[in-house]
Scaffold this active site. Structure first.
Site, short mmCIF file in Angstrom:
data_model
loop_
_atom_site.label_atom_id
_atom_site.label_comp_id
_atom_site.label_asym_id
_atom_site.label_seq_id
_atom_site.Cartn_x
_atom_site.Cartn_y
_atom_site.Cartn_z
N LYS A 133 3.18 2.28 -5.03
CA LYS A 133 3.35 3.26 -4.04
C LYS A 133 4.73 3.90 -4.08
O LYS A 133 5.06 4.81 -3.69
CB LYS A 133 2.90 3.45 -2.68
CG LYS A 133 1.33 3.31 -2.61
CD LYS A 133 1.13 3.82 -1.23
CE LYS A 133 0.44 2.88 -0.11
NZ LYS A 133 0.29 3.02 1.29
N LYS A 214 -12.50 2.24 -3.95
CA LYS A 214 -12.87 2.31 -2.48
C LYS A 214 -12.89 3.54 -1.78
O LYS A 214 -12.11 4.38 -2.16
CB LYS A 214 -12.00 1.04 -1.72
CG LYS A 214 -10.90 1.43 -1.17
CD LYS A 214 -10.43 0.47 -0.18
CE LYS A 214 -9.02 0.99 0.31
NZ LYS A 214 -8.47 0.30 1.54
N LYS A 217 -9.58 6.34 3.68
CA LYS A 217 -9.45 7.41 4.53
C LYS A 217 -8.08 8.05 4.01
O LYS A 217 -7.84 9.36 4.54
CB LYS A 217 -8.94 6.78 6.06
CG LYS A 217 -7.63 5.97 6.03
CD LYS A 217 -7.64 5.12 7.07
CE LYS A 217 -6.41 4.30 7.62
NZ LYS A 217 -5.82 3.55 6.52
#
Ligand code: TRP
Length: 347
Positions: A133, A214, A217
């Site tokens: 990230k 996966k 959210k």
């Protein structure tokens, strides 16, 4: 509604029944960076609810961790409240466990600094999440790099023995253990070293549109692959009916070759209380039939949760009171560990 009246004699440090084994303390946290999904429900919330009466438990909305990437203050506040309300709607009981907003307990950031002074830069730059990230980008927030020290502080502050998290957090948990051991070795026995073994997750709910990843959210709001816990039933149905299936028609449980169908079977099995997904496959002659059944099963799980959510949302004072009480208890529980750590390190 008042929580305090329901527990007349409890004081912050003694509210957990003393007959519980003093050896089990569970901490886990959810970052309020997106609207919670069915993956968060089976990967986290449901497990929290299942263990809340078996150990001392602290469940946290870890909002400080949401500052590590670009964020909008108003959205963060809204999501923090939504996650806290979902904790309650999912069945967490503020009399059985501590529900705490991380930023309400200053000890987290205080201990994090001591652990930043324990961890090595080399260890932080090796973290997979940092590499994915942020590494190599000049505008990466410094907090993204130091994040694991804060996470270690979250865990160690409460003397946690177990940390139920997804397997994407294993590396952070290993680092937490190493930091606890290093600190103890260098300055004296202060921290409980949490276990790794109990942290293993059950089957993971994967994205409906990309069933090899996966269900997150943090996917874009409008993503059709992500079932949000607060999606209205018609939206849930639409998303499930549009789920990617695989070449062929047979309903078989084959994660490698038919990941889309396997994901639907996993979801169905989870909604049915953890039955065997492979065993469910035989009952369906078409993907359409399977999808209709999955949609019904998911709606049956989220509808009652949404009802409780609506009740709680209508009484924001109750959620606020829960967080106020959680903060009070968490501060009391964390204080001795922080004090011991400060004393040991020479402050
Ligand atoms: N890092 C975790 C995640 O991204 C969230 C988290 C922060 C956490 N602090 C924690 C999880 C402490 C368990 C324990 O999902």
């Amino acid at each position: 509604m008042s929580i305090t009246t329901a527990m007349p004699t409890a004081s912050p440090s003694t509210f957990v029944s003393s007959s519980l084994p003093a050896t089990r303390t569970i901490f886990s946290g959810i970052k309020p960076t997106g609207r919670l999904t069915l993956g968060n429900y089976y990967g986290a919330l449901r497990r929290f609810v299942d263990v809340q009466n078996e150990a001392r438990c602290v469940f946290s909305i870890v909002n400080l961790h949401a500052l590590t990437v670009e964020h909008d203050p108003e959205r963060l506040r809204r999501l923090t409240c939504e996650v806290a309300t979902l904790f309650l709607a999912a069945g967490l009981d503020p009399r059985a466990c501590i529900i705490v907003r991380q930023s309400d307990v200053p000890a987290h950031t205080e201990l994090a600094y001591l652990l930043e002074s324990t961890v090595y830069v080399g260890e932080l730059t090796r973290m997979i999440q940092y590499k994915e990230k942020g590494r190599g980008r000049p505008m990466t927030r410094a907090s993204l790099l130091t994040y694991p020290a804060l996470m270690a502080a979250d865990i160690l502050l409460y003397g946690s023995t177990e940390v139920p998290v997804g397997d994407d957090q294993t590396q952070h948990l290993e680092l937490t253990r190493n930091l606890a051991m290093r600190f103890n070795r260098t300055y004296g026995e202060v921290f409980v070293v949490p276990e790794l073994s109990r942290a293993v997750v059950a089957a993971r709910v994967r994205d409906l549109a990309t069933p090899t990843t996966k269900m997150s959210k943090d996917a874009p709001e409008e993503s059709m692959g992500t079932i949000r816990l607060l999606d209205p039933p018609d939206v849930v149905r639409r998303k499930v009916m549009r789920a990617v299936t695989d070449a062929g028609r047979e309903v078989r449980y084959d994660v490698e070759r038919q990941p889309g169908v396997a994901n639907l079977l996993d979801i169905l099995a989870a909604c049915r209380g953890g039955t065997d997904p492979a065993g469910l496959a035989g009952g369906y002659s078409s993907y359409g039939a399977l999808k209709r059944e999955v949609a019904d099963a998911v709606v049956a799980v989220v509808a009652p949760l949404q009802e409780r959510y609506a009740e709680l949302a209508a009484d924001p004072g109750y959620v606020e009171e829960t967080l106020r009480l959680g903060a009070e208890r968490a501060r009391a529980m964390a204080a001795p560990t922080l004090a011991a750590a400060k004393a040991a390190i020479g402050l």
